[in-house]
Design an enzyme around this catalytic site. Sequence first.
Site, PDB file in Angstrom:
ATOM      1  N   ASP A 140       0.840  -1.209   0.000  1.00 47.73           N
ATOM      2  CA  ASP A 140       0.000   0.000   0.000  1.00 47.73           C
ATOM      3  C   ASP A 140       0.869   1.252   0.000  1.00 47.73           C
ATOM      4  OD1 ASP A 140      -2.921   1.146   0.826  1.00 47.73           O
ATOM      5  OD2 ASP A 140      -1.340   2.273   1.841  1.00 47.73           O
ATOM      6  N   TYR A 173       3.186   9.896  -0.622  1.00 49.46           N
ATOM      7  CA  TYR A 173       4.294   9.322   0.172  1.00 49.46           C
ATOM      8  C   TYR A 173       5.641   9.535  -0.539  1.00 49.46           C
ATOM      9  CZ  TYR A 173       0.457   6.692   2.421  1.00 49.46           C
ATOM     10  OH  TYR A 173      -0.718   6.316   3.036  1.00 49.46           O
ATOM     11  N   LYS A 233      -2.792   5.908  -4.273  1.00 47.91           N
ATOM     12  CA  LYS A 233      -3.904   6.826  -3.958  1.00 47.91           C
ATOM     13  C   LYS A 233      -3.743   8.168  -4.643  1.00 47.91           C
ATOM     14  CE  LYS A 233      -3.656   4.723   0.622  1.00 47.91           C
ATOM     15  NZ  LYS A 233      -2.228   4.633   0.948  1.00 47.91           N
ATOM     16  N   HIS A 272      -7.739   9.552  -1.887  1.00 48.38           N
ATOM     17  CA  HIS A 272      -7.050   9.539  -0.591  1.00 48.38           C
ATOM     18  C   HIS A 272      -7.880  10.178   0.532  1.00 48.38           C
ATOM     19  CE1 HIS A 272      -2.649   9.278   0.979  1.00 48.38           C
ATOM     20  NE2 HIS A 272      -3.500   9.064   1.953  1.00 48.38           N
TER      21      HIS A 272
HETATM   22  P1  NAD Z   1       0.979   1.755  11.897  1.00 48.72           P
HETATM   23  O1  NAD Z   1      -0.136   1.647  12.874  1.00 48.72           O
HETATM   24  O2  NAD Z   1       1.164   0.687  10.893  1.00 48.72           O
HETATM   25  O3  NAD Z   1       2.269   1.908  12.807  1.00 48.72           O
HETATM   26  C1  NAD Z   1       3.545   1.993  12.284  1.00 48.72           C
HETATM   27  C2  NAD Z   1       4.524   2.158  13.454  1.00 48.72           C
HETATM   28  O4  NAD Z   1       4.523   1.005  14.278  1.00 48.72           O
HETATM   29  C3  NAD Z   1       5.939   2.345  12.949  1.00 48.72           C
HETATM   30  O5  NAD Z   1       6.580   3.305  13.760  1.00 48.72           O
HETATM   31  C4  NAD Z   1       6.580   0.980  13.151  1.00 48.72           C
HETATM   32  O6  NAD Z   1       7.933   1.088  13.411  1.00 48.72           O
HETATM   33  C5  NAD Z   1       5.819   0.431  14.343  1.00 48.72           C
HETATM   34  N1  NAD Z   1       5.691  -1.032  14.258  1.00 48.72           N
HETATM   35  C6  NAD Z   1       5.251  -1.739  13.187  1.00 48.72           C
HETATM   36  N2  NAD Z   1       5.218  -3.055  13.483  1.00 48.72           N
HETATM   37  C7  NAD Z   1       5.657  -3.183  14.753  1.00 48.72           C
HETATM   38  C8  NAD Z   1       5.863  -4.289  15.615  1.00 48.72           C
HETATM   39  N3  NAD Z   1       5.581  -5.524  15.219  1.00 48.72           N
HETATM   40  N4  NAD Z   1       6.340  -4.053  16.866  1.00 48.72           N
HETATM   41  C9  NAD Z   1       6.608  -2.792  17.283  1.00 48.72           C
HETATM   42  N5  NAD Z   1       6.435  -1.700  16.510  1.00 48.72           N
HETATM   43  C10 NAD Z   1       5.960  -1.884  15.260  1.00 48.72           C
HETATM   44  O7  NAD Z   1       0.877   3.220  11.216  1.00 48.72           O
HETATM   45  P2  NAD Z   1       0.846   3.823   9.755  1.00 48.72           P
HETATM   46  O8  NAD Z   1       2.135   3.596   9.067  1.00 48.72           O
HETATM   47  O9  NAD Z   1       0.391   5.215   9.913  1.00 48.72           O
HETATM   48  O10 NAD Z   1      -0.314   3.016   9.014  1.00 48.72           O
HETATM   49  C11 NAD Z   1      -0.072   1.880   8.196  1.00 48.72           C
HETATM   50  C12 NAD Z   1      -0.184   2.191   6.726  1.00 48.72           C
HETATM   51  O11 NAD Z   1      -1.475   2.740   6.423  1.00 48.72           O
HETATM   52  C13 NAD Z   1       0.765   3.283   6.214  1.00 48.72           C
HETATM   53  O12 NAD Z   1       2.084   2.870   6.103  1.00 48.72           O
HETATM   54  C14 NAD Z   1       0.101   3.655   4.920  1.00 48.72           C
HETATM   55  O13 NAD Z   1       0.395   2.710   3.911  1.00 48.72           O
HETATM   56  C15 NAD Z   1      -1.366   3.635   5.328  1.00 48.72           C
HETATM   57  N6  NAD Z   1      -1.883   4.956   5.733  1.00 48.72           N
HETATM   58  C16 NAD Z   1      -2.932   5.482   5.034  1.00 48.72           C
HETATM   59  C17 NAD Z   1      -3.456   6.704   5.391  1.00 48.72           C
HETATM   60  C18 NAD Z   1      -4.624   7.225   4.620  1.00 48.72           C
HETATM   61  O14 NAD Z   1      -4.973   8.409   4.800  1.00 48.72           O
HETATM   62  N7  NAD Z   1      -5.233   6.435   3.773  1.00 48.72           N
HETATM   63  C19 NAD Z   1      -2.929   7.446   6.453  1.00 48.72           C
HETATM   64  C20 NAD Z   1      -1.846   6.900   7.157  1.00 48.72           C
HETATM   65  C21 NAD Z   1      -1.358   5.654   6.802  1.00 48.72           C
END
Ligand code: NAD
Length: 277
Positions: free
Chosen positions: A46, A51, A80, A113
């Site tokens: 994704d 990004y 997106k 988005h």
């Molecule tokens: P997330 O909830 O996936 O958290 C990511 C954080 O958690 C990072 O700092 C990572 O180091 C940590 N982490 C991941 N796995 C872990 C584990 N097993 N143990 C400990 N820490 C861990 O947050 P995100 O990145 O904001 O969301 C996921 C994805 O969603 C994004 O990468 C993106 O692709 C998407 N996204 C979309 C929107 C949107 O508006 N559509 C907005 C934000 C993110």
Amino acid sequence: MEQMIQLNHGQKAIPAIGLGVFKVEDGGAVIDAVVEAIRQGYRHIDTAAVYRNEEGVGVGLRKGMEIANISRDDLFITSKLWNADQGYDSAIAAYEASLERLGLERLDLYLIHWPVEDKMIESWCALETLYREGRVGAVGVSNFQIHHLETLAANSDLVPTVNQVERHPLLRQSELATYMNEHGIVPVTWAPLMQGGLFEEPTLLEVAKEVKRSVAQVILRWHLQTGWVIIPKSIKPHRIEENFSLYDFELSEEQMNRIDTLDRHKRVGLDPDDFDF
Ligand code: NAD
């Protein structure tokens, strides 16, 4: 075997676990993360134009396919449409630009988005054209509230395949999930781990101890058992692996209910009814 979830249009089902790459730098970091994820069995990535890492994602996909000996058809790639590109012609041009950067002939899923109020219908018409012409596998939306989905439904016969929204134990999104379920829209969670903000939460620590798993795995398993697609982000190989190892344990109904009680309607991201970008 990873779970696949059927979409209301398009030919491909969406893999229930994907890799998110928000805030992962273009170049080496994102290339390595995508390659590692594919090597470990992920088939769903994704990204988004905003990004600014689509080029690296594309390189990672090609390397990953070679290493894992799989074809483009085995992968499910989402990007997106950014807010500044909303509108009919600009959305089509933005889609073409994403393909160019990714080095792909088509995406499996393209999303609006954010619901930019005065542009989202035009943007949706553009996505509908791309879909009807077979230029994209499926189309959907992100950050849409129920009233945004109702506006789309009043203006188009094409139902979005997915709605990707913030969701985690402190933001259960039950009302939105019920609406999406009734309308055949698959729920996808962003910030499934609340961007790392839940690892000290006592109830989650307690459940993690009971099932002998990490808190991250407990949260991700809770999402899967409630029917949500997850796209956790990590660039660390051991976490990429941890976040994909979710099919050899289960949470009991009682454990699921305990996690459900954590809902506080708390967001870490912006409110889709109050954003200014
Ligand atoms: P997330 O909830 O996936 O958290 C990511 C954080 O958690 C990072 O700092 C990572 O180091 C940590 N982490 C991941 N796995 C872990 C584990 N097993 N143990 C400990 N820490 C861990 O947050 P995100 O990145 O904001 O969301 C996921 C994805 O969603 C994004 O990468 C993106 O692709 C998407 N996204 C979309 C929107 C949107 O508006 N559509 C907005 C934000 C993110």
